[in-house]
Design an enzyme around this catalytic site. Sequence first.
Site, mmCIF file in Angstrom:
data_model
loop_
_atom_site.group_PDB
_atom_site.id
_atom_site.type_symbol
_atom_site.label_atom_id
_atom_site.label_comp_id
_atom_site.label_asym_id
_atom_site.label_seq_id
_atom_site.Cartn_x
_atom_site.Cartn_y
_atom_site.Cartn_z
ATOM 1 N N ASP A 192 56.209 -5.943 -64.138
ATOM 2 C CA ASP A 192 57.606 -5.818 -64.635
ATOM 3 C C ASP A 192 58.826 -5.850 -63.521
ATOM 4 O O ASP A 192 58.476 -5.517 -62.368
ATOM 5 C CB ASP A 192 57.647 -4.282 -65.281
ATOM 6 N N HIS A 218 54.164 -1.556 -51.271
ATOM 7 C CA HIS A 218 53.302 -1.341 -52.119
ATOM 8 C C HIS A 218 52.215 -0.415 -51.361
ATOM 9 O O HIS A 218 52.605 -0.053 -50.299
ATOM 10 C CB HIS A 218 52.526 -2.608 -52.812
ATOM 11 N N HIS A 240 42.503 -2.351 -63.119
ATOM 12 C CA HIS A 240 41.522 -3.600 -63.642
ATOM 13 C C HIS A 240 40.378 -3.147 -63.714
ATOM 14 O O HIS A 240 39.199 -3.881 -63.898
ATOM 15 C CB HIS A 240 41.763 -4.960 -62.790
#
Length: 426
Positions: free
Chosen positions: A371, A106, A17
Amino acid sequence: MSTFGDYFRVTTYGESHCRSVGCIVDGVPPGMALTEADIQPQMTRRRPGQSAITTPRNEKDRVAIQSGTEFGITLGTPIGMLVMNEDQRPRDYGNSTMDMFPRPSHADWTYLEKYGVKASSGGGRSSARETIGRVAAGAIAEKYLRLAYGVEIVAFVTSVGGVHLYPPTAEHPSPSTNPAYLQLLQTIDRKTVDEFLPVRCPDADAARKMEAHIAEFRDKADSIGGTVTCVIKNAPSGLGEPCFDKLEAMLAHAMLSIPATKGFEIGSGFGGCEIPGSIHNDPFIAAETAQKLEEEQAGPTAANHHHAGIPRPKLTTKTNFSGGIQGGITNGAPIYFRVGFKPPATIGQEQTTATYDGSSEGVLAAKGRHDPCVVPRAVPIVEAMAALVLMDAVMAQHARKTTRSLLPPLNQAGAEQSKAPGNGQA
């Protein structure tokens, strides 16, 4: 670090980002025609928002060459390429819950452990946005390999969850031992792969099942993994090193550096471990004989795989369980391998986790756009990393051959070169 390669060196930059992502590519041969039009097709194949089964993040991913070319020709100097992040939404991550809890599976926790600080939005460098630089650099490598050797690199989806292009059987526990799969590797091209969007599995029935399977997990705010197969055609023989830098080792390094990868096999892979050596060994045959057999099996278009004007080895193999590499060095046969991708870690379902300081447990439902399955968009990333490995190996072999060619020729008895006049001079 963020650099890959020795002779053809690629350094990527950017987070998911931030303002832009991109790369610096050093070692690009001078004098090659190159514009954004050579790079954009692969960027477009990788971009998000392609279909209902990919992340809805709407990025155009337009690449801009910043340096290293003039009048559309490479100068031999570093090539800088930039892609703007146009649809970044760091606010999706600016809530107290996601600030307190690391996302299960993650990189939030491990990045914090490593650096003591992490990007507050998205996955930072662990995001798939980082792969934009890889794909851009891979497109440059691929153009050189195509022009110089007629190399063709094609990847496609071979499974999503339990849905397989070639379902395992008792006779063929792995697709690498299935003749139909090996035949597909001879004829597959990118145009055919992209006719089966959005999944990129080159079989209508399997592609429909895979798309439905991905949609099922998407609708449950869940995710699913799969595999991507890649074949490299017309790779020159003699690439790779005999020990630590075997070409398959470098390919494994490259593929397992892609986000979400969990497995790599080359040639017969794990399936080849279940057949005897008498079957697994690849008998050598004359290359001309092999080309005739290939054209008989695949039709006249198979001849197009042999680049005009490029010298080919005199020998090849009748079968190719080795996957085009023996002793860590390419033998001129097609190189093929398979890469396994795990289910994306960020999902919308509530999951139990713990706070960063370990003081309490809680529940996290991650926000953001992600996704439900990465394999359809991973196809051009796998192709790019394959191109980078092959390009680096080609340049290493050229360096070896060129330095050797400057020496006087040896006589039959291996005479001392030191006695040759002019030895050691450029």
